[in-house]
Design an enzyme around this catalytic site. Structure first.
Site, PDB file in Angstrom:
ATOM      1  N   LYS A  97       1.364  -1.483   3.923  1.00  0.00           N
ATOM      2  CA  LYS A  97       0.264  -0.656   4.429  1.00  0.00           C
ATOM      3  C   LYS A  97      -0.680  -1.482   5.304  1.00  0.00           C
ATOM      4  O   LYS A  97      -1.046  -1.058   6.391  1.00  0.00           O
ATOM      5  CB  LYS A  97      -0.571  -0.060   3.273  1.00  0.00           C
ATOM      6  CG  LYS A  97       0.186   0.817   2.320  1.00  0.00           C
ATOM      7  CD  LYS A  97      -0.743   1.455   1.278  1.00  0.00           C
ATOM      8  CE  LYS A  97      -1.441   0.476   0.348  1.00  0.00           C
ATOM      9  NZ  LYS A  97      -0.542  -0.256  -0.565  1.00  0.00           N
TER      10      LYS A  97
ATOM     11  N   ARG B 292      -6.833   6.004  -3.852  1.00  0.00           N
ATOM     12  CA  ARG B 292      -5.842   5.505  -4.803  1.00  0.00           C
ATOM     13  C   ARG B 292      -5.844   6.310  -6.100  1.00  0.00           C
ATOM     14  O   ARG B 292      -5.051   6.007  -6.996  1.00  0.00           O
ATOM     15  CB  ARG B 292      -6.166   4.059  -5.145  1.00  0.00           C
ATOM     16  CG  ARG B 292      -5.283   3.033  -4.438  1.00  0.00           C
ATOM     17  CD  ARG B 292      -5.756   1.678  -4.913  1.00  0.00           C
ATOM     18  NE  ARG B 292      -4.839   0.610  -4.774  1.00  0.00           N
ATOM     19  CZ  ARG B 292      -4.862  -0.293  -3.792  1.00  0.00           C
ATOM     20  NH1 ARG B 292      -5.698  -0.173  -2.803  1.00  0.00           N
ATOM     21  NH2 ARG B 292      -4.031  -1.310  -3.822  1.00  0.00           N
TER      22      ARG B 292
ATOM     23  N   ARG C 138       4.103 -13.231  -1.021  1.00  0.00           N
ATOM     24  CA  ARG C 138       2.760 -13.207  -0.425  1.00  0.00           C
ATOM     25  C   ARG C 138       1.800 -14.067  -1.247  1.00  0.00           C
ATOM     26  O   ARG C 138       0.944 -14.745  -0.695  1.00  0.00           O
ATOM     27  CB  ARG C 138       2.265 -11.757  -0.352  1.00  0.00           C
ATOM     28  CG  ARG C 138       0.950 -11.589   0.373  1.00  0.00           C
ATOM     29  CD  ARG C 138       0.678 -10.146   0.703  1.00  0.00           C
ATOM     30  NE  ARG C 138       0.182  -9.413  -0.444  1.00  0.00           N
ATOM     31  CZ  ARG C 138      -0.094  -8.097  -0.443  1.00  0.00           C
ATOM     32  NH1 ARG C 138       0.100  -7.395   0.646  1.00  0.00           N
ATOM     33  NH2 ARG C 138      -0.546  -7.504  -1.508  1.00  0.00           N
TER      34      ARG C 138
ATOM     35  N   ARG D 245      -3.227 -15.322  -2.693  1.00  0.00           N
ATOM     36  CA  ARG D 245      -3.969 -14.207  -3.326  1.00  0.00           C
ATOM     37  C   ARG D 245      -3.691 -14.245  -4.809  1.00  0.00           C
ATOM     38  O   ARG D 245      -2.543 -14.130  -5.235  1.00  0.00           O
ATOM     39  CB  ARG D 245      -3.468 -12.876  -2.739  1.00  0.00           C
ATOM     40  CG  ARG D 245      -4.475 -12.194  -1.855  1.00  0.00           C
ATOM     41  CD  ARG D 245      -3.959 -10.878  -1.381  1.00  0.00           C
ATOM     42  NE  ARG D 245      -4.033  -9.836  -2.395  1.00  0.00           N
ATOM     43  CZ  ARG D 245      -3.882  -8.548  -2.133  1.00  0.00           C
ATOM     44  NH1 ARG D 245      -3.654  -8.154  -0.903  1.00  0.00           N
ATOM     45  NH2 ARG D 245      -3.953  -7.658  -3.090  1.00  0.00           N
TER      46      ARG D 245
ATOM     47  N   ARG E  68      -0.067  -3.805 -11.574  1.00  0.00           N
ATOM     48  CA  ARG E  68      -0.481  -3.041 -10.383  1.00  0.00           C
ATOM     49  C   ARG E  68       0.525  -1.934 -10.061  1.00  0.00           C
ATOM     50  O   ARG E  68       0.150  -0.839  -9.647  1.00  0.00           O
ATOM     51  CB  ARG E  68      -0.674  -3.974  -9.186  1.00  0.00           C
ATOM     52  CG  ARG E  68      -2.019  -4.703  -9.264  1.00  0.00           C
ATOM     53  CD  ARG E  68      -2.011  -5.993  -8.498  1.00  0.00           C
ATOM     54  NE  ARG E  68      -1.921  -5.812  -7.071  1.00  0.00           N
ATOM     55  CZ  ARG E  68      -1.419  -6.727  -6.245  1.00  0.00           C
ATOM     56  NH1 ARG E  68      -0.949  -7.870  -6.720  1.00  0.00           N
ATOM     57  NH2 ARG E  68      -1.391  -6.512  -4.962  1.00  0.00           N
TER      58      ARG E  68
HETATM   59  P1  AMP Z   1      -5.099  -4.107  -2.000  1.00  0.00           P
HETATM   60  O1  AMP Z   1      -5.415  -5.250  -1.123  1.00  0.00           O
HETATM   61  O2  AMP Z   1      -5.198  -2.775  -1.311  1.00  0.00           O
HETATM   62  O3  AMP Z   1      -3.797  -4.269  -2.740  1.00  0.00           O
HETATM   63  O4  AMP Z   1      -6.244  -4.066  -3.134  1.00  0.00           O
HETATM   64  C1  AMP Z   1      -6.443  -5.169  -4.014  1.00  0.00           C
HETATM   65  C2  AMP Z   1      -7.175  -4.699  -5.261  1.00  0.00           C
HETATM   66  O5  AMP Z   1      -8.455  -4.146  -4.901  1.00  0.00           O
HETATM   67  C3  AMP Z   1      -6.482  -3.593  -6.039  1.00  0.00           C
HETATM   68  O6  AMP Z   1      -5.507  -4.093  -6.939  1.00  0.00           O
HETATM   69  C4  AMP Z   1      -7.672  -2.957  -6.773  1.00  0.00           C
HETATM   70  O7  AMP Z   1      -8.088  -3.747  -7.868  1.00  0.00           O
HETATM   71  C5  AMP Z   1      -8.769  -3.033  -5.721  1.00  0.00           C
HETATM   72  N1  AMP Z   1      -8.793  -1.810  -4.869  1.00  0.00           N
HETATM   73  C6  AMP Z   1      -8.522  -1.718  -3.541  1.00  0.00           C
HETATM   74  N2  AMP Z   1      -8.638  -0.451  -3.110  1.00  0.00           N
HETATM   75  C7  AMP Z   1      -8.992   0.283  -4.186  1.00  0.00           C
HETATM   76  C8  AMP Z   1      -9.251   1.669  -4.406  1.00  0.00           C
HETATM   77  N3  AMP Z   1      -9.162   2.566  -3.419  1.00  0.00           N
HETATM   78  N4  AMP Z   1      -9.604   2.065  -5.669  1.00  0.00           N
HETATM   79  C9  AMP Z   1      -9.712   1.178  -6.675  1.00  0.00           C
HETATM   80  N5  AMP Z   1      -9.471  -0.128  -6.543  1.00  0.00           N
HETATM   81  C10 AMP Z   1      -9.118  -0.586  -5.315  1.00  0.00           C
END
Ligand code: AMP
Length: 193
Positions: free
Chosen positions: A14, A88, A127, A133, A145
């Site tokens: 994404k 989400r 990654r 990360r 996750r």
């Molecule tokens: P991502 O980089 O999109 O994988 O997001 C990393 C982490 O940020 C996720 O595992 C969640 O803990 C938090 N996060 C990101 N976007 C959201 C969202 N829309 N709702 C809740 N938590 C989020």
């Protein structure tokens, strides 16, 4: 003007595709994961609160995310936007519908990047090594996750399908191929629009 929502499990691509489309169509990208990581880095109170959830592979509470996205969408009436990582949960998706109604905005497509679980796990572990990360480095957190994705985020596929807005894209292909499919889809829709 383009308004897009990306859906898909963690590691589906994404962020990569949102970034590329953002550059090609000169449309701001709103990545909630990036926004939260910036808050964590700056050690703001919000960042300190969010870190606990992120490190555990869980979702940060809806109110926090809805507030973050709301303030940004309010600032982008003309440029359009590409949402990466939001919504989400069903509560977030419903809050987004309401917000867009209030703002008089609508999205063009919901792009669902489909990638099998085993590919996602391998990509996230790679990654974690490359980018350091912390939530990608630990296989237990990755599996958590994915579980959270299945329970809380996957229902959004039906939510947008029912609205007739979902576009399914095979994300298990080289990124250039996925990007080409996305561009073909977007430009095909623009020509017929
Ligand atoms: P991502 O980089 O999109 O994988 O997001 C990393 C982490 O940020 C996720 O595992 C969640 O803990 C938090 N996060 C990101 N976007 C959201 C969202 N829309 N709702 C809740 N938590 C989020």
């Amino acid at each position: 003007m383009l308004r897009l929502i990306f859906l898909g499990p963690p590691g589906a691509g994404k962020g990569t595709q949102a970034e590329r489309l953002s550059a090609i169509y000169r449309t701001p990208k709103i990545s909630t994961g990036d926004l939260l990581r910036a808050e964590v880095k700056a050690q703001t109170p919000l960042g300190q609160q969010a870190k606990v959830y992120m490190d555990a592979g869980e979702l940060v509470p809806d109110e926090v995310l809805i507030g973050m996205v709301k303030s940004r969408l309010q600032q982008l009436p003309e440029q359009g936007w590409i949402l990466d990582g939001f919504p989400r949960t069903l509560a977030q998706a419903e809050a987004l519908e309401e917000l867009l109604r209030e703002l008089g905005q609508d999205y063009d497509h919901v792009l669902n990047l489909e990638v099998p679980d085993e590919v996602v796990v391998a990509r996230l572990l790679a990654r974690g090594k490359e980018q350091g990360r912390s939530d990608d480095a630990d296989e237990a957190v990755i599996l958590k996750r994915l579980q959270v994705y299945r329970q809380q985020t996957a229902p959004l596929i039906d939510f947008y399908e029912a609205k007739g807005r979902l576009r399914r894209i095979n994300g298990n292909q080289p990124m250039e191929v996925v990007q080409q499919h996305l561009q073909t889809l977007l430009e095909g829709c623009r020509r017929t629009a």
